[in-house]
Design a protein around this motif. Structure first.
Motif, PDB file in Angstrom:
ATOM      1  N   ARG A   1     -78.196 -30.883   1.789  1.00 21.83           N
ATOM      2  CA  ARG A   1     -78.204 -32.338   1.623  1.00 21.83           C
ATOM      3  C   ARG A   1     -76.799 -32.902   1.698  1.00 21.83           C
ATOM      4  O   ARG A   1     -75.801 -32.174   1.585  1.00 21.83           O
ATOM      5  CB  ARG A   1     -78.828 -32.708   0.281  1.00 21.83           C
ATOM      6  N   SER A   2     -76.722 -34.206   1.870  1.00 27.02           N
ATOM      7  CA  SER A   2     -75.427 -34.883   1.876  1.00 27.02           C
ATOM      8  C   SER A   2     -74.932 -35.041   0.444  1.00 27.02           C
ATOM      9  O   SER A   2     -75.710 -34.919  -0.505  1.00 27.02           O
ATOM     10  CB  SER A   2     -75.550 -36.253   2.537  1.00 27.02           C
ATOM     11  N   PRO A   3     -73.631 -35.314   0.247  1.00 30.36           N
ATOM     12  CA  PRO A   3     -73.137 -35.545  -1.111  1.00 30.36           C
ATOM     13  C   PRO A   3     -73.807 -36.775  -1.735  1.00 30.36           C
ATOM     14  O   PRO A   3     -74.234 -37.677  -1.020  1.00 30.36           O
ATOM     15  CB  PRO A   3     -71.636 -35.779  -0.934  1.00 30.36           C
ATOM     16  N   THR A   4     -73.903 -36.767  -3.049  1.00 33.29           N
ATOM     17  CA  THR A   4     -74.520 -37.897  -3.746  1.00 33.29           C
ATOM     18  C   THR A   4     -73.593 -39.114  -3.703  1.00 33.29           C
ATOM     19  O   THR A   4     -72.403 -39.007  -3.386  1.00 33.29           O
ATOM     20  CB  THR A   4     -74.810 -37.542  -5.208  1.00 33.29           C
ATOM     21  N   LYS A   5     -74.139 -40.258  -4.046  1.00 35.00           N
ATOM     22  CA  LYS A   5     -73.379 -41.513  -4.025  1.00 35.00           C
ATOM     23  C   LYS A   5     -72.107 -41.403  -4.874  1.00 35.00           C
ATOM     24  O   LYS A   5     -71.026 -41.844  -4.467  1.00 35.00           O
ATOM     25  CB  LYS A   5     -74.282 -42.643  -4.533  1.00 35.00           C
ATOM     26  N   LYS A   6     -72.241 -40.786  -6.063  1.00 30.21           N
ATOM     27  CA  LYS A   6     -71.093 -40.635  -6.967  1.00 30.21           C
ATOM     28  C   LYS A   6     -70.008 -39.775  -6.332  1.00 30.21           C
ATOM     29  O   LYS A   6     -68.815 -40.089  -6.420  1.00 30.21           O
ATOM     30  CB  LYS A   6     -71.575 -40.016  -8.279  1.00 30.21           C
ATOM     31  N   ARG A   7     -70.421 -38.667  -5.671  1.00 30.92           N
ATOM     32  CA  ARG A   7     -69.424 -37.771  -5.078  1.00 30.92           C
ATOM     33  C   ARG A   7     -68.822 -38.368  -3.799  1.00 30.92           C
ATOM     34  O   ARG A   7     -67.676 -38.067  -3.445  1.00 30.92           O
ATOM     35  CB  ARG A   7     -70.040 -36.409  -4.779  1.00 30.92           C
ATOM     36  N   ILE A   8     -69.570 -39.224  -3.097  1.00 32.41           N
ATOM     37  CA  ILE A   8     -69.017 -39.919  -1.925  1.00 32.41           C
ATOM     38  C   ILE A   8     -67.860 -40.817  -2.362  1.00 32.41           C
ATOM     39  O   ILE A   8     -66.816 -40.894  -1.693  1.00 32.41           O
ATOM     40  CB  ILE A   8     -70.120 -40.737  -1.212  1.00 32.41           C
ATOM     41  N   LYS A   9     -68.038 -41.455  -3.506  1.00 28.38           N
ATOM     42  CA  LYS A   9     -66.964 -42.304  -4.047  1.00 28.38           C
ATOM     43  C   LYS A   9     -65.741 -41.465  -4.394  1.00 28.38           C
ATOM     44  O   LYS A   9     -64.598 -41.886  -4.164  1.00 28.38           O
ATOM     45  CB  LYS A   9     -67.471 -43.045  -5.291  1.00 28.38           C
ATOM     46  N   GLU A  10     -65.967 -40.265  -4.935  1.00 33.10           N
ATOM     47  CA  GLU A  10     -64.853 -39.362  -5.253  1.00 33.10           C
ATOM     48  C   GLU A  10     -64.074 -38.999  -3.989  1.00 33.10           C
ATOM     49  O   GLU A  10     -62.833 -38.933  -4.002  1.00 33.10           O
ATOM     50  CB  GLU A  10     -65.396 -38.091  -5.921  1.00 33.10           C
ATOM     51  N   LEU A  11     -64.797 -38.769  -2.893  1.00 35.89           N
ATOM     52  CA  LEU A  11     -64.130 -38.437  -1.624  1.00 35.89           C
ATOM     53  C   LEU A  11     -63.377 -39.640  -1.068  1.00 35.89           C
ATOM     54  O   LEU A  11     -62.304 -39.490  -0.471  1.00 35.89           O
ATOM     55  CB  LEU A  11     -65.159 -37.927  -0.615  1.00 35.89           C
ATOM     56  N   ASP A  12     -63.931 -40.841  -1.255  1.00 29.73           N
ATOM     57  CA  ASP A  12     -63.204 -42.048  -0.841  1.00 29.73           C
ATOM     58  C   ASP A  12     -61.895 -42.171  -1.616  1.00 29.73           C
ATOM     59  O   ASP A  12     -60.845 -42.522  -1.057  1.00 29.73           O
ATOM     60  CB  ASP A  12     -64.064 -43.295  -1.089  1.00 29.73           C
ATOM     61  N   ASN A  13     -61.949 -41.875  -2.913  1.00 30.46           N
ATOM     62  CA  ASN A  13     -60.735 -41.915  -3.745  1.00 30.46           C
ATOM     63  C   ASN A  13     -59.744 -40.838  -3.305  1.00 30.46           C
ATOM     64  O   ASN A  13     -58.521 -41.031  -3.392  1.00 30.46           O
ATOM     65  CB  ASN A  13     -61.097 -41.712  -5.220  1.00 30.46           C
TER      66      ASN A  13
END
Length: 491
Positions: A71-83
Motif C-alpha cells: 500500500r501507499s504511505p498513510t496521510k500522516k506519513r505523507i505529511k512527514e515526507l513533505d516535511n
C-alpha cells in the motif's frame, strides 16, 4: 617477502568477501513489515524439509488468513515526507553557511522532492499490491485444483475482509486471480463474487484489536516506552550519518530517512537514495528496532497481543470441523464450504501466527501455551526467527489446509500450515503435517482457557505484572546501550 605476499593476498580476499557481502545484501528483504511479498517469498528455513503428503490424502478445506498487499504511505506519513523535503533544504543551507564542502553529500539530496507530494489521501492498495494478491489467487487454485473445481457459490468459497478499503481491495484482487477463466465477463472470463465484511466496531474475527479495550490501554501505555527503546540505536546511527555526510542530522531525521528508505525500496524499487545513506549493518539494526516494536506491541511481547485473537482461531477450527462433518456424512458437492478466505492486516496476521506458535526463539512454545510473554528477539548480528519481513510482509499469509487421509490407520484427518505458501513446522506437532486431533489438543485448546470478554473487557492488570514489564524494558535498555554480554545471556 612470502609473508608480505600472504598479507596482501589475505587483504585482497577479505576486501573481496566484504564487497561480495555488501553486494549480496538486498535492502528490500530487510524492511520489516513494509517488505514486499515478492522480496521474501521463498525465503524459508533451509534446514527444514517439508513432509511428503501421503498417497491417498486429499485436501478438503482451506483456511486462509492474509494481510493486504503493498500500500501507499498513510496521510500522516505523507505529511512527514513533505516535511522531510523542507528539512533537507535546511540541512544543506546550514552546511553552506558553515562553509562546509558538500562533496560528501549524495547528489539526490539536493533538490529532492517527495514522490507523494500533493497527495491528499493515502494508505490505498497500489498496483504492486493488487498483483501480489491476484497472483496468490492464481497460485492457490493451481496448487489445489480439486478444491476449486466446483461452481462458485459464496457458501462454498467464503471471502471475508475488513471494512478498510485496502483489505477489501486485496480480497477482490485475490478473487479475480482465483476465479479467472471460470466466468463470462470480458476477455479474461472473470466472474462476480461476494466479499463480506463486519462493521469495524464489531469485527471480533479480523479486527479484534480495535474492539479489545485492554489491548488499546496496553498499546497506549507502551508506545512511548517502545519509542524510547529505539533512541539509543537511532542516536548511534545519527552520529555516524553526521560524520559521514557532514550534515547536522537529528534523531528525528534518521527516523524519517529510514521511513523514506522503506517506502522507496518497497514501493518504488529505489535503493540508491535514502537507503544508500545507511550501511548494511545500520539497516540491520534499524530493521531490528522495527521488529522489536512489532514483537512488543503485536507479537509475543505480551500474551494479550495474541490472546485477543482466539475468536479467529476458533473460527478456523469450526470451519475444519464442519468440513470433517460434511466428509463423514457424505454431503453432496456444492452443499458445504471448501474454503474460508480472509483478508486483513498485520495486526491480524501477527497474533494469529503467535497463536499457532510460529517464529518464536528456542523453547518458547511451552510459555505460549501458558500464555506468558516471551523474551525479545536477539540483537544483530545474532540470528533470530522473529523478522517482520517474514512474519507479516505485505500480502503475508497463513494457510491451514485440512487433508482427508481415509487409508491412514492412526488419524483420518491432518492439518498442514503454509506460511507465505511454504510448509512450516508446528511446534505443537513437531512437524508440518499434523494429525487433526493433535492440532486441536496441542495448539488450539490451550488458548481456550479464557474467552474474549475476559481477555479484553475485564481489568486484568495486577501489581505482579507491572514489575514484569518494567524488568523486560530494563533488560532491553541494557541491550540497546551495548551491554551485549549481559543482555544476550538473558534475552
Amino acid at each position: 617477502m612470502k609473508r608480505a605476499i600472504h598479507f596482501v593476498l589475505l587483504l585482497f580476499l577479505s576486501l573481496l568477501l566484504y564487497s561480495y557481502a555488501d553486494e549480496a545484501f538486498d535492502v528490500r528483504q530487510h524492511l520489516s513489515t513494509v517488505t514486499r511479498y515478492g522480496a521474501v517469498k521463498g525465503i524459508a528455513d533451509n534446514s527444514f524439509i517439508a513432509s511428503n503428503i501421503p498417497d491417498g490424502c486429499t485436501p478438503i478445506h482451506i483456511n486462509l488468513v492474509a494481510r493486504h498487499g503493498t500500500r501507499s504511505p498513510t496521510k500522516k506519513r505523507i505529511k512527514e515526507l513533505d516535511n522531510m523535503e523542507a528539512r533537507l533544504e535546511v540541512l544543506l543551507r546550514d552546511a553552506e553557511e558553515r562553509k562546509l564542502s558538500l562533496q560528501k553529500v549524495p547528489s539526490w539530496i539536493q533538490g529532492w522532492k517527495s514522490p507523494w507530494k500533493g497527495k491528499l489521501k493515502g494508505g490505498e492498495l497500489i498496483s504492486k499490491g493488487e498483483e501480489e494478491l491476484y497472483d496468490l489467487g492464481i497460485r492457490i487454485r493451481e496448487k489445489f485444483p480439486d478444491l476449486f473445481n466446483e461452481e462458485y457459490h459464496p457458501d462454498v468459497y467464503a471471502i471475508r475482509a475488513t471494512q478498510v478499503p485496502r483489505a477489501s481491495a486485496s480480497a477482490v484482487a485475490f478473487g479475480m486471480g482465483l476465479f479467472i477463466g471460470t466466468g463470462s465477463l470480458g476477455p479474461g472470463r472473470h466472474r462476480a463474487f461476494a466479499v463480506t465484511s463486519e462493521s469495524r466496531a464489531s469485527d471480533l474475527l479480523l479486527r479484534f484489536y480495535d474492539t479489545c479495550e485492554n489491548y488499546k490501554d496496553f498499546r497506549k501505555k507502551q508506545e512511548p516506552a517502545v519509542g524510547k527503546l529505539k533512541e539509543p540505536i537511532l542516536d548511534e546511527i545519527t552520529s555516524s550519518l553526521v560524520r559521514r555526510y557532514m550534515l547536522n542530522f537529528t534523531r528525528q531525521d534518521t527516523s524519517s530517512l529510514w521511513f523514506l528508505c522503506k517506502q522507496e525500496a518497497s514501493l518504488l524499487d529505489i535503493t540508491d537514495q535514502a537507503c544508500s545513506l545507511f550501511t548494511p549493518s545500520e539497516i540491520s539494526l534499524l530493521e531490528w528496532t522495527d521488529d522489536l516494536e512489532l514483537f512488543i506491541l503485536k507479537g509475543y511481547g505480551n500474551s494479550l497481543n495474541y490472546q485477543m485473537g482466539v475468536p479467529l482461531l476458533q473460527d478456523v477450527l469450526q470451519a475444519m470441523e464442519q468440513a470433517i462433518k460434511a466428509q463423514e456424512e457424505k454431503h453432496a458437492p456444492g452443499s458445504y464450504e471448501k474454503a474460508r478466505l480472509r483478508f486483513a492486516h498485520a495486526e491480524t496476521v501477527v497474533p494469529f501466527s503467535c497463536l499457532l506458535g510460529l517464529f518464536h526463539e528456542g523453547s518458547g512454545f511451552q510459555q505460549i501455551q501458558e500464555e506468558k510473554s516471551l523474551e525479545p528477539p536477539p540483537k544483530p548480528p545474532q540470528q533470530r526467527n522473529w523478522r517482520g519481513s517474514v512474519v507479516a510482509p505485505f500480502a503475508g499469509n497463513n494457510m491451514l489446509v485440512l487433508y482427508s487421509c481415509q487409508a491412514n490407520s492412526s488419524s483420518k484427518y491432518f492439518v498442514q500450515v503454509l506460511h507465505n505458501e511454504d510448509p512450516i513446522p508446528l511446534p505443537g506437532c513437531g512437524c508440518d503435517f499434523c494429525p487433526f486431533e493433535l492440532f486441536k489438543e496441542n495448539i488450539v485448546y490451550p488458548h481456550l482457557k479464557s474467552n474474549y470478554n475476559q481477555v479484553c473487557m475485564v481489568k486484568r492488570e495486577t501489581p505482579e505484572q507491572k514489575p514484569s514489564m518494567a524488568s523486560k524494558l530494563s533488560q532491553l535498555f541494557q541491550l540497546f546501550l551495548g551491554n551485549d554480554a549481559t543482555a544476550s545471556s538473558s534475552i
